[in-house]
Motif scaffolding. Structure first.
Motif, PDB file in Angstrom:
ATOM      1  N   ARG A 194     -43.253 -27.024  26.866  1.00 31.69           N
ATOM      2  CA  ARG A 194     -43.117 -25.601  26.515  1.00 31.69           C
ATOM      3  C   ARG A 194     -43.316 -24.738  27.749  1.00 31.69           C
ATOM      4  NH1 ARG A 194     -46.966 -24.069  21.575  1.00 31.69           N
ATOM      5  NH2 ARG A 194     -45.508 -22.325  21.454  1.00 31.69           N
ATOM      6  N   GLU A 238     -45.665 -19.412  26.440  1.00 30.36           N
ATOM      7  CA  GLU A 238     -45.730 -19.593  24.987  1.00 30.36           C
ATOM      8  C   GLU A 238     -47.148 -19.887  24.507  1.00 30.36           C
ATOM      9  OE1 GLU A 238     -41.224 -20.930  23.709  1.00 30.36           O
ATOM     10  OE2 GLU A 238     -42.883 -22.331  23.419  1.00 30.36           O
ATOM     11  N   TYR A 239     -47.961 -20.511  25.364  1.00 29.29           N
ATOM     12  CA  TYR A 239     -49.343 -20.791  24.962  1.00 29.29           C
ATOM     13  C   TYR A 239     -50.139 -19.489  24.830  1.00 29.29           C
ATOM     14  CZ  TYR A 239     -48.144 -25.607  26.057  1.00 29.29           C
ATOM     15  OH  TYR A 239     -47.544 -26.845  26.071  1.00 29.29           O
ATOM     16  N   LEU A 250     -48.729 -16.520  24.167  1.00 30.24           N
ATOM     17  CA  LEU A 250     -48.154 -15.843  23.006  1.00 30.24           C
ATOM     18  C   LEU A 250     -48.707 -16.411  21.701  1.00 30.24           C
ATOM     19  CD1 LEU A 250     -44.393 -15.612  24.096  1.00 30.24           C
ATOM     20  CD2 LEU A 250     -46.079 -13.764  24.076  1.00 30.24           C
ATOM     21  N   GLU A 251     -48.836 -17.726  21.620  1.00 31.51           N
ATOM     22  CA  GLU A 251     -49.324 -18.351  20.396  1.00 31.51           C
ATOM     23  C   GLU A 251     -50.781 -17.962  20.121  1.00 31.51           C
ATOM     24  OE1 GLU A 251     -48.947 -22.633  18.196  1.00 31.51           O
ATOM     25  OE2 GLU A 251     -49.127 -22.640  20.383  1.00 31.51           O
ATOM     26  N   LEU A 288     -38.293 -17.379  23.411  1.00 29.37           N
ATOM     27  CA  LEU A 288     -39.684 -17.817  23.344  1.00 29.37           C
ATOM     28  C   LEU A 288     -40.144 -17.932  21.898  1.00 29.37           C
ATOM     29  CD1 LEU A 288     -41.155 -15.491  26.159  1.00 29.37           C
ATOM     30  CD2 LEU A 288     -40.617 -17.941  26.347  1.00 29.37           C
ATOM     31  N   ASN A 289     -41.080 -18.829  21.677  1.00 28.76           N
ATOM     32  CA  ASN A 289     -41.645 -19.036  20.350  1.00 28.76           C
ATOM     33  C   ASN A 289     -43.164 -19.151  20.457  1.00 28.76           C
ATOM     34  OD1 ASN A 289     -41.780 -19.584  17.569  1.00 28.76           O
ATOM     35  ND2 ASN A 289     -41.759 -21.783  17.955  1.00 28.76           N
TER      36      ASN A 289
END
Length: 235
Positions: free
Chosen positions: A32, A36-37, A39-40, A58-59
């Motif tokens: 990833r 993203e880390y 954001l999560e 991005l997720n």
């Protein structure tokens, strides 16, 4: 509450070049992009995210996506202008271990101030990440490294932006920067004789905004990825 994620950077950054991405925050880690880390973790803490950086799928996706404005201060200013609330959390986009629990702790324990800066004690970092190399400042209360999360009162913080721009211009001129801080304060820091209350008062005086440090028990707030060797010790 909203969070601003500073995910900008130059494509000629050595780490970005190695992986062929537009910013080091897009470097892959465990399948990833690094950002993203962050954001999560922010999503888990219930924050809406304004991301400032190069476009990428991005997720989880941020609520607002802003283009990179070319510098850290310019990106911060753009994020503040887009924020609707007076209080915002600001985070960097390169914290691969950040957790929602850590973010919630910061929000719940932050003192009342226009500028709250997270710091982490050296034993906290070394206990969880013994191979991690960080720069520490020694004061009377112990040795600390700076965290990658700050809390900002938007209205008050605008008064500090001109000073931040000036500091950025002088970043390669140590003597000029020392004059901004004050040689007396700098000498105390170098000798390990400064104390937290005195430094908070000095920073508040310099930036014109009430400033407080928050000693954070979560090592992941102080662990980021700046260079290839950081990825190597992570394994």
């Amino acid at each position: 509450m909203e969070a601003i994620v500073l995910a900008g950077g130059k494509a000629d950054d050595p780490l970005a070049l190695k992986f062929g991405v537009a910013s080091k925050t897009l470097v892959p880690y465990r399948g990833r992009p690094l950002v993203e880390y962050t954001l999560e973790a922010l999503a888990q803490a219930g924050l809406e995210v304004i991301l400032v950086g190069p476009p990428a799928p991005l997720n989880p996706p941020p609520k607002v996506f802003l283009p990179d404005h070319g510098s850290l201060v310019a990106n911060l200013e753009a994020g503040l202008q887009a924020a609707e609330n007076e209080k915002v959390l600001v985070a960097t986009g390169d914290m691969p271990f950040l957790s929602g629990e850590a973010v919630r702790w910061v929000l719940e324990h932050a003192p009342q101030a226009g500028f709250v800066y997270t710091i982490i004690a050296r034993p906290t970092i070394e206990q969880r990440f013994p191979k991690m190399r960080r720069t520490y400042a020694r004061i009377r209360e112990g040795s600390f490294t700076g965290g990658n999360i700050v809390l900002i009162d938007k209205k008050l913080f605008y008064t500090a932006l001109p000073l931040l721009k000036r500091a950025l211009e002088l970043r390669k001129k140590p003597l000029a920067l020392a004059q901004m801080i004050g040689f007396g304060t700098l000498l105390k820091v170098l000798l390990g004789q400064a104390d937290m209350a005195g430094l908070e008062a000095k920073v508040s005086q310099i930036i014109g905004v009430p400033a407080k440090a928050l000693i954070t028990p979560y090592a992941e707030v102080g662990v980021d990825i700046d260079k290839e060797e950081d990825l190597q010790w992570l394994g």
